[in-house]
Design a protein around this motif. Structure first.
Motif, mmCIF file in Angstrom:
data_model
loop_
_atom_site.group_PDB
_atom_site.id
_atom_site.type_symbol
_atom_site.label_atom_id
_atom_site.label_comp_id
_atom_site.label_asym_id
_atom_site.label_seq_id
_atom_site.Cartn_x
_atom_site.Cartn_y
_atom_site.Cartn_z
ATOM 1 N N ALA A 1 0.816 -1.217 0.000
ATOM 2 C CA ALA A 1 0.000 0.000 0.000
ATOM 3 C C ALA A 1 0.848 1.266 0.000
ATOM 4 O O ALA A 1 0.741 2.104 0.894
ATOM 5 C CB ALA A 1 -0.961 -0.007 1.186
ATOM 6 N N GLY A 2 1.706 1.375 -1.000
ATOM 7 C CA GLY A 2 2.482 2.602 -1.142
ATOM 8 C C GLY A 2 3.709 2.695 -0.271
ATOM 9 O O GLY A 2 4.138 3.802 0.071
ATOM 10 N N GLY A 3 4.305 1.561 0.121
ATOM 11 C CA GLY A 3 5.580 1.584 0.830
ATOM 12 C C GLY A 3 5.519 1.311 2.314
ATOM 13 O O GLY A 3 6.528 1.391 2.999
ATOM 14 N N ARG A 4 4.356 0.968 2.850
ATOM 15 C CA ARG A 4 4.260 0.646 4.274
ATOM 16 C C ARG A 4 4.854 -0.739 4.539
ATOM 17 O O ARG A 4 4.609 -1.680 3.795
ATOM 18 C CB ARG A 4 2.804 0.675 4.739
ATOM 19 C CG ARG A 4 2.108 2.027 4.577
ATOM 20 C CD ARG A 4 0.619 1.861 4.850
ATOM 21 N NE ARG A 4 -0.123 3.110 4.880
ATOM 22 C CZ ARG A 4 -0.730 3.651 3.833
ATOM 23 N NH1 ARG A 4 -0.646 3.058 2.655
ATOM 24 N NH2 ARG A 4 -1.395 4.784 3.948
ATOM 25 N N THR A 5 5.600 -0.867 5.621
ATOM 26 C CA THR A 5 6.169 -2.157 5.976
ATOM 27 C C THR A 5 5.058 -3.128 6.353
ATOM 28 O O THR A 5 4.201 -2.810 7.188
ATOM 29 C CB THR A 5 7.142 -2.016 7.161
ATOM 30 O OG1 THR A 5 8.199 -1.112 6.782
ATOM 31 C CG2 THR A 5 7.746 -3.359 7.538
ATOM 32 N N ALA A 6 5.050 -4.299 5.731
ATOM 33 C CA ALA A 6 3.997 -5.283 5.988
ATOM 34 C C ALA A 6 3.931 -5.612 7.476
ATOM 35 O O ALA A 6 4.955 -5.852 8.122
ATOM 36 C CB ALA A 6 4.251 -6.552 5.183
ATOM 37 N N GLY A 7 2.733 -5.604 8.030
ATOM 38 C CA GLY A 7 2.530 -5.920 9.432
ATOM 39 C C GLY A 7 2.608 -4.739 10.367
ATOM 40 O O GLY A 7 2.260 -4.858 11.547
ATOM 41 N N SER A 8 3.055 -3.577 9.875
ATOM 42 C CA SER A 8 3.123 -2.382 10.712
ATOM 43 C C SER A 8 1.719 -1.840 10.960
ATOM 44 O O SER A 8 0.757 -2.203 10.282
ATOM 45 C CB SER A 8 3.986 -1.313 10.041
ATOM 46 O OG SER A 8 3.364 -0.847 8.842
ATOM 47 N N ALA A 9 1.602 -0.955 11.942
ATOM 48 C CA ALA A 9 0.293 -0.376 12.252
ATOM 49 C C ALA A 9 -0.278 0.363 11.052
ATOM 50 O O ALA A 9 -1.481 0.284 10.761
ATOM 51 C CB ALA A 9 0.416 0.564 13.449
ATOM 52 N N ALA A 10 0.588 1.072 10.333
ATOM 53 C CA ALA A 10 0.125 1.800 9.151
ATOM 54 C C ALA A 10 -0.373 0.847 8.075
ATOM 55 O O ALA A 10 -1.366 1.110 7.400
ATOM 56 C CB ALA A 10 1.253 2.676 8.604
ATOM 57 N N ALA A 11 0.326 -0.284 7.914
ATOM 58 C CA ALA A 11 -0.097 -1.260 6.916
ATOM 59 C C ALA A 11 -1.400 -1.935 7.320
ATOM 60 O O ALA A 11 -2.268 -2.181 6.479
ATOM 61 C CB ALA A 11 0.998 -2.304 6.715
ATOM 62 N N LEU A 12 -1.554 -2.231 8.605
ATOM 63 C CA LEU A 12 -2.779 -2.881 9.070
ATOM 64 C C LEU A 12 -4.001 -1.997 8.838
ATOM 65 O O LEU A 12 -5.104 -2.495 8.590
ATOM 66 C CB LEU A 12 -2.659 -3.233 10.552
ATOM 67 C CG LEU A 12 -1.625 -4.323 10.892
ATOM 68 C CD1 LEU A 12 -1.519 -4.494 12.397
ATOM 69 C CD2 LEU A 12 -1.983 -5.639 10.224
ATOM 70 N N ASP A 13 -3.820 -0.687 8.926
ATOM 71 C CA ASP A 13 -4.927 0.233 8.643
ATOM 72 C C ASP A 13 -5.288 0.247 7.155
ATOM 73 O O ASP A 13 -6.446 0.453 6.794
ATOM 74 C CB ASP A 13 -4.554 1.657 9.074
ATOM 75 C CG ASP A 13 -4.645 1.843 10.583
ATOM 76 O OD1 ASP A 13 -5.293 1.008 11.240
ATOM 77 O OD2 ASP A 13 -4.057 2.811 11.094
ATOM 78 N N ALA A 14 -4.278 0.031 6.305
ATOM 79 C CA ALA A 14 -4.475 0.212 4.863
ATOM 80 C C ALA A 14 -4.801 -1.074 4.126
ATOM 81 O O ALA A 14 -5.222 -1.028 2.974
ATOM 82 C CB ALA A 14 -3.216 0.835 4.247
ATOM 83 N N VAL A 15 -4.612 -2.221 4.783
ATOM 84 C CA VAL A 15 -4.776 -3.512 4.116
ATOM 85 C C VAL A 15 -5.903 -4.301 4.774
ATOM 86 O O VAL A 15 -5.976 -4.391 6.004
ATOM 87 C CB VAL A 15 -3.471 -4.333 4.168
ATOM 88 C CG1 VAL A 15 -3.682 -5.702 3.517
ATOM 89 C CG2 VAL A 15 -2.344 -3.584 3.476
ATOM 90 N N ALA A 16 -6.778 -4.872 3.964
ATOM 91 C CA ALA A 16 -7.819 -5.780 4.452
ATOM 92 C C ALA A 16 -7.545 -7.162 3.887
ATOM 93 O O ALA A 16 -7.096 -7.301 2.742
ATOM 94 C CB ALA A 16 -9.206 -5.301 4.036
ATOM 95 N N PHE A 17 -7.826 -8.186 4.682
ATOM 96 C CA PHE A 17 -7.492 -9.556 4.303
ATOM 97 C C PHE A 17 -8.687 -10.467 4.524
ATOM 98 O O PHE A 17 -9.342 -10.412 5.569
ATOM 99 C CB PHE A 17 -6.307 -10.045 5.138
ATOM 100 C CG PHE A 17 -5.921 -11.485 4.894
ATOM 101 C CD1 PHE A 17 -5.553 -11.910 3.632
ATOM 102 C CD2 PHE A 17 -5.912 -12.394 5.938
ATOM 103 C CE1 PHE A 17 -5.198 -13.239 3.400
ATOM 104 C CE2 PHE A 17 -5.551 -13.719 5.725
ATOM 105 C CZ PHE A 17 -5.192 -14.143 4.449
ATOM 106 N N VAL A 18 -8.978 -11.297 3.533
ATOM 107 C CA VAL A 18 -10.011 -12.323 3.650
ATOM 108 C C VAL A 18 -9.353 -13.665 3.384
ATOM 109 O O VAL A 18 -8.873 -13.918 2.270
ATOM 110 C CB VAL A 18 -11.173 -12.096 2.663
ATOM 111 C CG1 VAL A 18 -12.200 -13.219 2.802
ATOM 112 C CG2 VAL A 18 -11.824 -10.743 2.903
#
Length: 302
Positions: A64-81
């Motif tokens: 999502a534009g350079g956020r480290t996977a698993g970081s708080a910023a990434a968790l806000d930007a990524v949804a997973f099913v």
């Protein structure tokens, strides 16, 4: 354009066994991406690393534009099913929405309720009493209510019948059109990818075999048909994905941007997406891929 997923030297090892290795990949944002490969190819491992459910053994992955996977910023930007959607069967649909609201910093309850109403999914009904297609729609609604930039789905169609698969993908494409969210989903249903995807990634043996926009990949591959006695010379000239030879005639699926470059005496034929993907899934070819061949460690199902 920013990247939906960007991996560099990414690898995941369990003990001495590699599930994914040497994965360097950039998926641009704004696409519906199909991640395909045979069982045990590394698809789920790649998605788990991108979501932050697993930690890399080597390399790194950003989303999502350079956020480290698993970081708080990434968790806000990524949804997973996940394939087995994390739904509580004894809760009502309305209760599931309340759980989602309590677990996420970004949440749109009104949108979730409106979407389920349009789909005819009653909020008062328990999740366990819903059909498989309805449960999949609830899981997708929970993901979209996060207002994500990137939506990742692991085998969302695996347990659905053809009608439910069609309805799920139609609803997904409608959401993509409305919100502009990037989507990456793994699937074994190769025949349906051409209808919904504009970008594909093929994984085999824990490595990326090929990736790119659908139109460019299809236009850049051709089947060359000609005399078997000259097949070796052709295979030295073009990267060969699939090699089929009979006594007199050879059929080579090659990666060549210009079909007019076929040698004299050889005919070239176009190829469809399904045939192309199946070729990469069946026959990973060192002549197509850069870098060293994998060591003879076992691959695991993932």
């Amino acid at each position: 354009m920013s990247a939906a997923i960007e991996a560099s030297g990414l690898g995941k090892r369990y003990g001495r066994t590699w599930a994914l290795r040497d994965c360097s990949l950039t998926i641009p944002a704004g696409h519906v991406v199909g991640l395909v490969g045979p069982n045990g190819a590394g698809k789920t491992t790649l998605l788990s690393l991108a979501v932050g459910l697993a930690t890399p053994t080597a390399g790194q992955v950003r989303v999502a534009g350079g956020r480290t996977a698993g970081s708080a910023a990434a968790l806000d930007a990524v949804a997973f099913v996940a394939q087995e959607a994390a739904l509580y069967r004894n809760l009502s649909v309305a209760d599931m929405l309340r759980v989602g609201r309590s677990l996420n910093r970004r949440w749109d309850t009104g949108r979730a309720q409106s979407r389920l109403a349009e789909l005819g999914v009653p909020l008062t009904k328990k999740v366990g009493a819903l059909s498989g297609g309805q449960r999949s729609q609830v899981a997708l609604t929970l993901a979209l209510a996060k207002c994500p930039e990137l939506l990742i789905l692991d085998e969302p169609l695996a347990a659905l019948d053809p009608v439910a698969r069609h309805d799920f993908m139609s609803a997904l494409l409608a959401a993509v059109s409305e919100d502009g969210v990037s989507v990456v989903f793994s699937s074994h249903v190769v025949a349906e990818l051409e209808r919904v995807c504009d970008y594909v990634v093929v994984v085999h043996g824990g490595r990326i075999q090929v990736s790119g926009e659908v139109e460019e990949l299809v236009a850049g591959h051709h089947v060359l048909t000609g005399p078997t006695e000259h097949a070796d010379a052709v295979s030295r000239r073009f990267p060969v994905v699939r090699d089929r030879r009979a006594f007199a005639q050879a059929h080579l699926l090659v990666r060549a941007p210009d079909p007019a470059a076929a040698p004299p005496g050889w005919q070239h034929h176009s190829i469809g997406l399904e045939e192309l993907l199946l070729a990469y899934m069946r026959e990973p070819s060192a002549s197509v891929l850069p870098g060293p061949k994998p060591a003879p460690d076992k691959q695991i199902a993932c």
